[in-house]
Motif scaffolding. Structure first.
Motif, PDB file in Angstrom:
ATOM      1  N   VAL A 111       0.834  -1.202   0.000  1.00 57.25           N
ATOM      2  CA  VAL A 111       0.000   0.000   0.000  1.00 57.25           C
ATOM      3  C   VAL A 111       0.871   1.255   0.000  1.00 57.25           C
ATOM      4  O   VAL A 111       0.536   2.272  -0.611  1.00 57.25           O
ATOM      5  N   LYS A 120      -5.521   5.058  -1.225  1.00 52.71           N
ATOM      6  CA  LYS A 120      -4.421   4.593  -0.387  1.00 52.71           C
ATOM      7  C   LYS A 120      -4.823   4.600   1.082  1.00 52.71           C
ATOM      8  O   LYS A 120      -4.535   3.636   1.816  1.00 52.71           O
ATOM      9  N   TYR A 122      -7.808   4.365   2.309  1.00 52.46           N
ATOM     10  CA  TYR A 122      -8.815   3.314   2.528  1.00 52.46           C
ATOM     11  C   TYR A 122      -8.152   1.948   2.636  1.00 52.46           C
ATOM     12  O   TYR A 122      -8.443   1.170   3.548  1.00 52.46           O
ATOM     13  N   LEU A 123      -7.242   1.645   1.701  1.00 46.90           N
ATOM     14  CA  LEU A 123      -6.555   0.354   1.714  1.00 46.90           C
ATOM     15  C   LEU A 123      -5.681   0.204   2.954  1.00 46.90           C
ATOM     16  O   LEU A 123      -5.572  -0.887   3.520  1.00 46.90           O
TER      17      LEU A 123
END
Length: 367
Positions: A111, A120, A122-123
């Protein structure tokens, strides 16, 4: 009183004023003698740095090594428990912990290669939450979160009482936070370097963490950005055995912004989460909790608190500490957790001596 002796919490000034109304009397020293004997019989500070005593044995050797020899039947039950904990639960938990740590390193590294964006962020949160939940399963964690409407928000500061290194995992199991701490080496260092690429954690070098102004500046910059995750801080600065809350360092309350207090209370009946770092290294500690029955705890999210204009940082810290202690059913102590490894500062002794001298002068006993 829940201790061995019943303590009189009357302040020194009132106590001595009650002893006499005029000149110094030899009986004045009785107050100090009594306080000294109380400390010897039952030290309310150092006992907070050892495992909490249980009312009944939970079939864990560490509670009382003599209990499993009481009878043959109890010995058989204890042996069965040892087989279950070490031969079945321990291998499973080590496997889950390995999966969780490996996933954290690989996931955050991947990530971290992405450009800064909502995707990014969120991940990153997905990776942190997923891996934290795997690690909680590795501890057979059973956690109840109360008052979720008060969960810390972005741009704020989450402060909680500190019992164990797993406190951070317990909290990130229900939400993401930006961690604050010193840069480490070894496996911990690898995890830190990987996670900081995906999430704006605040890691300090050993030389930087001694610079109080630099630490405050970086934390203020983080809090000022309302798009960043809330900072997670443990103001006690050391692990306490979950029976009390000790003095909060004022630095966390000088940053500004909204404080989100969180109270954490473990149930020692199923496993002792307290880390006595002066007695056990991190590997021994992890082995102890991973061979316990389970880690059971309650987490209370409390209403946000803001520093009032009439308060200084110390007063605000004490108010937050009192709220956490009351919510978690913990004893509130004014002592510095640094006493775990150090002696009482000379300045504190001198302060008590000055207070006593002022009382004598005010009463006209010295002249």
């Amino acid at each position: 009183s829940q201790g061995i002796i019943e303590r009189d919490e009357t302040p020194m000034e009132k106590e001595i004023a009650r002893l006499h109304q005029a000149d110094f009397e030899f009986s004045d020293i009785f107050y100090f003698c009594r306080k000294g004997f109380e400390a010897i019989v039952e030290d309310e500070v150092t006992q907070r740095f050892s495992s909490e005593e249980l009312v009944s044995w939970n079939l864990l050797t560490r509670t009382n090594v003599n209990f499993h020899y009481v009878s043959l039947r109890l010995t058989v039950v204890w042996v069965i428990g040892v087989i279950v904990r070490y031969c079945f639960l321990l291998p499973l938990r080590i496997t889950l912990a390995t999966i969780g740590v490996t996933s954290m390193i690989v996931g955050t590294t991947m990530v971290g290669q992405l450009p800064n964006s909502r995707v990014k962020n969120y991940l990153s949160e997905v990776v942190h939450l997923t891996c934290s939940r795997i690690l909680v399963r590795a501890l057979s964690g059973t956690i109840r979160y109360h008052n979720k409407e008060n969960k810390p928000q972005k741009g704020g500061i989450c402060v909680a009482n500190h019992t164990s290194p797993i406190d951070a995992i317990i909290l990130t199991n229900d939400g993401c936070y930006a961690m604050v701490g010193q840069v480490h080496g070894g496996l911990m260092g690898i995890i830190q370097r990987a996670t900081v690429k995906a999430c704006p954690h605040v890691w300090f070098e050993r030389s930087e963490i001694k610079d109080r102004h630099l630490v405050t500046k970086r934390l203020r910059e983080h809090v000022a950005d309302k798009s960043k995750l809330p900072i997670l801080i443990f103001p006690e600065g050391t692990c306490i055995n979950n029976t009390s809350v000790m003095m909060f360092k004022k630095g966390s309350f000088e940053i500004g912004g909204t404080i989100y207090p969180v109270a954490i209370k473990y149930d020692p009946q199923f496993g002792d989460a307290f880390w006595n770092s002066s007695k056990y290294n991190i590997v021994s500690y992890l082995l102890r909790i991973m061979t316990s029955w389970a880690i059971v705890c309650n987490v209370w999210y409390m209403p946000p608190m803001v520093r009032e204009e009439s308060e200084d940082a110390v007063q605000f810290a004490n108010r937050v500490r009192s709220a956490i202690a009351h919510q978690g059913g913990l004893t509130e102590l004014p002592w510095d957790g640094g006493l775990k490894r150090a002696k009482v500062k000379d300045t504190f002794k001198e302060e008590q001596q000055k207070n006593y001298s002022k009382m004598l002068v005010r009463n006209g006993s010295i002249g």
